[in-house]
Structures are given as structure tokens and as C-alpha cells.
Design an enzyme around this catalytic site. Structure first.
Site, short mmCIF file in Angstrom:
data_model
loop_
_atom_site.label_atom_id
_atom_site.label_comp_id
_atom_site.label_asym_id
_atom_site.label_seq_id
_atom_site.Cartn_x
_atom_site.Cartn_y
_atom_site.Cartn_z
N TYR A 109 0.81 -1.23 0.00
CA TYR A 109 0.00 0.00 0.00
C TYR A 109 0.83 1.27 0.00
O TYR A 109 2.04 1.22 0.18
CB TYR A 109 -1.07 -0.01 1.08
CG TYR A 109 -0.72 -0.09 2.53
CD1 TYR A 109 -1.75 -0.27 3.45
CD2 TYR A 109 0.57 0.03 3.01
CE1 TYR A 109 -1.49 -0.33 4.81
CE2 TYR A 109 0.84 -0.03 4.36
CZ TYR A 109 -0.19 -0.21 5.27
OH TYR A 109 0.07 -0.26 6.60
N GLU A 110 0.15 2.37 -0.29
CA GLU A 110 0.79 3.68 -0.54
C GLU A 110 1.71 3.64 -1.75
O GLU A 110 2.70 4.37 -1.82
CB GLU A 110 1.56 4.17 0.70
CG GLU A 110 0.76 4.20 1.98
CD GLU A 110 -0.58 4.92 1.86
OE1 GLU A 110 -0.73 5.75 0.95
OE2 GLU A 110 -1.47 4.66 2.67
N GLY A 111 1.38 2.82 -2.72
CA GLY A 111 2.19 2.65 -3.91
C GLY A 111 3.11 1.46 -3.73
O GLY A 111 3.97 1.44 -2.86
#
Length: 594
Positions: A438-440
Site C-alpha cells: 500500500y501507498e504505492g
């Protein structure tokens, strides 16, 4: 196993390595003497160890419950602990005093954050995301929005979320379908569905402030047509009291591999009312303030979960009796020796220890640059901003990748016991895995590094970093005891520079070369950063020993640093060799051949 916050490490880093007292002219630092910071860390450690850590297993076992009315019940004890956190003022630690914050530097907040994330990653996400909303509104919100939302976000009385992902798009935000229709009074009707929204609904706070990406009717397609809206769960009246319920509802909770204690929600916006943050069609610019903060927080989280897993592995290795030492019994009165005597167990523990201590320094060194962005010295501020852009993908991806590796090593140290739920190794491994996604995803972070960050401002940031490392090494050549650390740093920095020039020559000619090299390049960068951190820690430890300090902490630090040089830093050569092979064989097979 009881988590123990590494206060000694943090005080060493802040006082002896980073020497934060020299920044007393910067905002926040005047009131943040090393003595006061030490007190803050001691109290933060107590809170993490005594209040948060005992909830970690409960959160994993119980998870969050979606009720029939769309509300969410968090695990037993979590709501009371969050209330205790708010009453103690911890969410306000590094926020602006103008909105009720304590104004501490980011570097102090990031030290505290490592302790709470290690105590319970899922719990720490609630205040972490709220602070991200605070940062986005500070950067792009109107004065009215700041006055309405910030005091309660700063205190933690209200929660916050970021709403980007939709069923059809994650990384490719240009594909979002959530729409915004102007009402003519400055507000918009927001309609759409967002998924994987951490802390999307919970029982910690009276209100939750959602930041939502949406497309205003008639806006350009792709990322150039995305706007950002603040959509509160409950409307806020002019006097600050809560009004009617907005039509922003939790439609479901995800059943996840880990971080069960955090409510990962499907959010349904059905003509919910929202207000534009910043300018039309410039939503990503504002949201990236929060996203970048979240990426730094995710790197911290991956490292911190690894740190807790390492502690559990050390405790197990000291107590578990199996086999005899290769050099003769170390526990002759017992049936076997503790497994910590075995070299391969030591290998796993030392790899973990060397990474964690280097990673802790990397997090705080980067956080210090977040503070230095506000320096009155324009050159210092520019350099700090350059570094924050350059290092954010490195810190996020490298620390989460290696943090998961540490959690995996911790399970290996536990052996069969680690594969059961009687020991904490399983939860740490499961919790750590999401940080790489997550968050890229980490692959996206690597592409961001080679595709955007290296080339920004003509490569100014990376060239400044090279110059800083070169100067550090050159200025200390007379320090014979530091020479192994200087040589290791110089050699790895040279590999990173070679990799950078290779990308400049081959990435433009064939963009697939840049994509194929990106992950290995990011790992060379991560190793170089940790080599720089270890050199600085070794220098500070040597200075203490030379001054007559007999604390074994410093000798241990030097031994761990030498292990890093001998057993971890050589990986840079392998990453360099791989990235220089380019994309030919990687992209050669047709899709049908897989």
C-alpha cells in the site's frame, strides 16, 4: 513476549549522531532540547509498551466488526486506549501550535512513531492517517477549512482518511470515476465508491474527515482532471458542533491477511456533500502531500514491525534449547544449548539487528530534512526539499522490503513454533506484508525513483547527495579507526553513481531498461543510505569510546556496523550487476510463453 521500545538507540541518534541541539534556530527546535526530547521518548516508550503493545494480539484475533447500521466496532480495549492517547496529547506532538499542536520537530515525532508502530502497526495507523489529513489541509486547505477541521484533527478528537483507490484503479488514478457535481453554493455532491480505505469507519472519534479524489463534471480526462474534496462523516455547524450525518457510509470491511485491528473499509459516497480543497483539477498536487507523508509512515511501519519481530526472535533464541554449540557446550548443565549459540541463527539475528539499527537512523535522518525544509537558509531548505523528494520512494520501498525480510527471518528463528499462532512471529509476518503494497507498491516506488525523482531539476538532488557523501568521506580520511566504514561507504556510493550513469545512458534509449533496472537500483540506493548512516553512527560511537565512555552500547554498535559492512553491504555488487543486464531477456518472451 513484551515489546521494549529502543529509547537508548533513539537518544543516541538524536543527541550524538544528528546533534539536534544545533538546530535551535529552527521552528520547533527551540523548545526541543535533547534533555526534553529524552523525556518525551521515555514517556512515549511507556505508552507504547504499557498501553498499545498489549492490544496487538487482541486486535489480530478479534479484528473489526461491521454492524448492521454501518458503524464499526474496534477490538476490545482499543477505543479506551485511543482515548487515553488523545488525553495524553500524543496525536498533537508535531502539529502547529496555532491549531493546538505541541510544535515538536518531525524528527521527534518520527522517533515516537517508530515506537507506536512497533507496538501495534494497526493501531498506529488511525492517528497516522489523521495527521496526513492535517498536513494536506495545512498545505492546500482554505482558512475556513483549517479553522473548521484542524483543531479537532490535531487533538485526535476527530479522525481522518485518504480516499484514492477504486475497484478499477489503484496506481493509475487517472481512471477514477467518482464524480463531483457543483451545488452552486461552494459545495459539491460526491458520488462513487472507494476501496481499501484504512480507518474508513471506527468508534474512536465522533467525526471522521475524509479526503476524497473525484472528477468534477466536464473536467479533463486522466490525472489532469482530478480534484480533492473534504467530505466529513458529520457536517460541522458554524459553532463547531456536529450537525447531520453526511451520506458517506461504510459499505463493507475487507477480510485481510494482517493488520486486522485497522478497519479497512469500502466507502460508498451517494450524493455526499463535500468541499473543494485547493483548486479545481489540482487534487493530486494536494493529495500528494498526504500520500508522501503516508509513504514515509509506511516505510517507518515496515521497519518497526521488523524491529518488534526481531525482539521476539532474540527472546526465543535465548530461551529455546536445541543442539550443542559447534565449539563445545555453552550450557553444560542443561540438556542442550540455547539456539543463539548457532552461527546460522546468529546470521539471521545479526542481519536483522544491522538493518533495523541502520534503518532507524535513516528514518530519523530523513525526518530531520523534513524539518530543515523550513530553514531560513535558502540553500539548506532547497537541499532538504530535494532530499525529501528523492528519498521518499527509497525509504518506503527499501525499509518495507527489508522489514518484511526481518519478520520472515524472525519466523525462521522460531522454527515450527513461529508457524503457529502461539507465538507472535506469524502476526508480524502477516502485518508486515502489506507495507510493501500500500501507498504505492514497491515496484511503483522504484519506477518513481528512476523515472521522476532522479531527473527532477536536472538531477540536482542525487548529485547533491553524491557530493555530500564524497565530502563526508574526504573530511575523515585521517580517522584510521573509521576507515572500514569510509571505504565501504565510498565503494557503495561509487556503485550507485555507476548505476545512475548507466540509467542515464540506457534508460532513455529504451525505457524498458529503466523499468527493468529500477528495483535493483533502489536497493543499491538503500544500501548506500544505510552505509552512510552506519558511518555516522560508528563515528559517534568511536568518539564516545575515545572520550572514556565504557558503556558497552558503543562497542556493540561498532560490532553491528562491521557486520553490516561485511555481510550486507556486498549485496550492492549483485544488484549493480543485475541492473546492467538491461531489459532484453526480461521482456523477450511473449505473454503466451508464461
Amino acid at each position: 513476549m513484551a515489546y521494549k521500545a529502543p529509547v537508548r538507540d533513539f537518544t543516541f541518534l538524536l543527541t550524538d549522531v544528528l546533534d539536534i541541539d544545533r538546530y535551535s534556530n529552527l521552528p520547533g527546535f527551540a523548545d526541543a532540547s535533547s534533555d526534553l526530547v529524552a523525556q518525551i521518548l521515555e514517556e512515549g516508550a511507556k505508552f507504547a509498551e504499557e498501553v498499545i503493545a498489549p492490544l496487538n494480539k487482541t486486535g489480530d484475533q478479534e479484528g473489526c466488526k461491521l454492524n448492521a447500521d454501518g458503524t464499526v466496532t474496534t477490538p476490545t480495549g482499543w477505543r479506551a486506549a485511543y482515548k487515553q492517547m488523545v488525553e495524553a496529547g500524543w496525536p498533537a506532538l508535531s502539529s502547529d501550535p496555532a491549531y493546538g499542536g505541541q510544535g515538536m520537530p518531525a524528527v521527534v515525532s518520527m522517533a515516537y512513531g517508530q515506537m507506536t508502530a512497533a507496538a501495534s502497526a494497526a493501531f498506529s495507523m488511525y492517528p497516522g492517517l489523521t495527521h496526513g489529513v492535517y498536513s494536506a489541509l495545512i498545505a492546500a486547505g482554505s482558512e475556513e477549512q483549517k479553522a473548521t477541521y484542524l483543531p479537532k484533527l490535531v487533538s485526535g478528537e476527530w479522525g481522518g482518511t485518504m480516499n484514492l483507490t477504486e475497484p478499477q484503479c489503484g496506481t493509475d488514478l487517472g481512471m477514477i470515476r467518482t464524480k463531483a457535481v457543483p451545488n452552486g453554493d461552494g459545495s459539491y455532491q460526491i458520488t462513487g465508491q472507494k476501496i481499501w480505505i484504512s480507518s474508513g469507519e471506527h468508534d474512536f472519534t465522533d467525526n471522521i474527515i475524509h479526503l476524497v479524489l473525484a472528477r468534477i463534471e466536464g473536467a479533463p480526462q486522466g490525472v489532469k482532471g482530478i480534484s480533492l474534496f473534504v467530505v466529513p462523516k458529520f457536517f460541522v455547524n458554524a459553532d463547531g458542533s456536529l450537525g447531520e450525518r453526511n451520506n458517506a457510509k461504510c459499505a463493507g470491511l475487507e477480510h485481510k491477511m494482517g493488520i486486522h485491528g485497522n478497519a479497512t473499509a469500502v466507502m460508498a459516497y451517494d450524493d455526499a456533500k463535500g468541499w473543494l480543497v485547493g483548486k479545481e483539477n489540482e487534487g493530486l498536487k494536494a493529495m500528494f502531500v498526504m500520500m508522501n507523508e503516508a509513504r514515509l509512515g509506511t516505510g517507518l511501519q515496515g521497519l518497526s514491525i521488523g524491529a518488534a519481530a526481531y525482539q521476539a526472535a532474540v527472546e526465543f533464541a535465548k530461551e529455546r534449547l536445541q543442539g550443542r554449540s559447534l565449539t563445545g557446550p555453552k550450557n553444560p548443565d542443561g540438556p542442550a544449548d540455547p539456539i543463539i549459540v548457532h552461527p546460522d541463527v546468529r546470521r539471521m539475528l545479526m542481519e536483522s539487528k544491522a538493518f533495523i539499527e541502520g534503518g532507524q537512523a535513516f528514518v530519523l535522518w530523513t525526518a530531520l530534512h523534513a524539518d530543515l525544509q523550513h530553514s531560513p537558509d535558502e540553500a539548506v531548505a532547497t537541499k532538504a526539499k530535494d532530499y525529501m523528494g528523492l528519498l521518499t520512494p527509497v525509504l518506503k520501498a527499501y525499509l518495507t522490503d527489508r522489514g518484511f525480510h526481518v519478520a520472515s527471518q524472525a519466523m525462521q528463528v522460531h522454527g515450527g513454533s513461529g508457524y503457529t499462532e502461539h507465538f507472535p512471529a506469524s502476526q508480524y509476518l502477516r502485518d508486515a506484508r502489506i507495507t510493501m503494497i500500500y501507498e504505492g507498491t514497491n515496484g511503483v516506488q522504484a519506477l518513481d525513483l528512476v523515472g521522476r525523482k532522479l531527473a527532477a531539476n536536472g538531477g540536482r538532488a542525487v548529485m547533491t547527495f553524491f557530493q555530500e557523501v564524497d565530502a563526508y568521506v574526504a573530511e575523515r580520511q585521517a580517522n584510521a579507526e573509521l576507515k572500514p566504514f569510509l571505504d565501504g561507504l565510498a565503494d557503495t556510493k561509487a556503485k550507485l553513481q555507476e548505476a545512475t550513469f548507466w540509467l542515464m545512458q540506457n534508460g532513455v534509449a529504451n525505457p524498458d531498461n529503466a523499468g527493468a533496472a529500477s528495483t535493483d537500483y533502489l536497493h543499491v540506493f538503500g544500501l548506500t543510505a544505510l552505509a552512510y548512516m552506519w558511518a555516522q553512527m560508528a563515528e559517534a560511537a568511536q568518539a564516545k569510546i575515545a572520550a572514556g565512555d565504557t558503556d558497552p552500547f558503543y562497542a556493540s554498535k561498532l560490532t553491528t556496523g562491521r557486520f553490516f559492512l561485511e555481510r550486507i553491504l556486498p549485496d550492492a555488487a549483485g544488484h549493480l550487476a543485475k541492473l546492467k543486464t538491461g531489459a532484453d531477456t526480461m521482456m523477450a518472451l511473449p505473454a503466451e510463453a508464461f
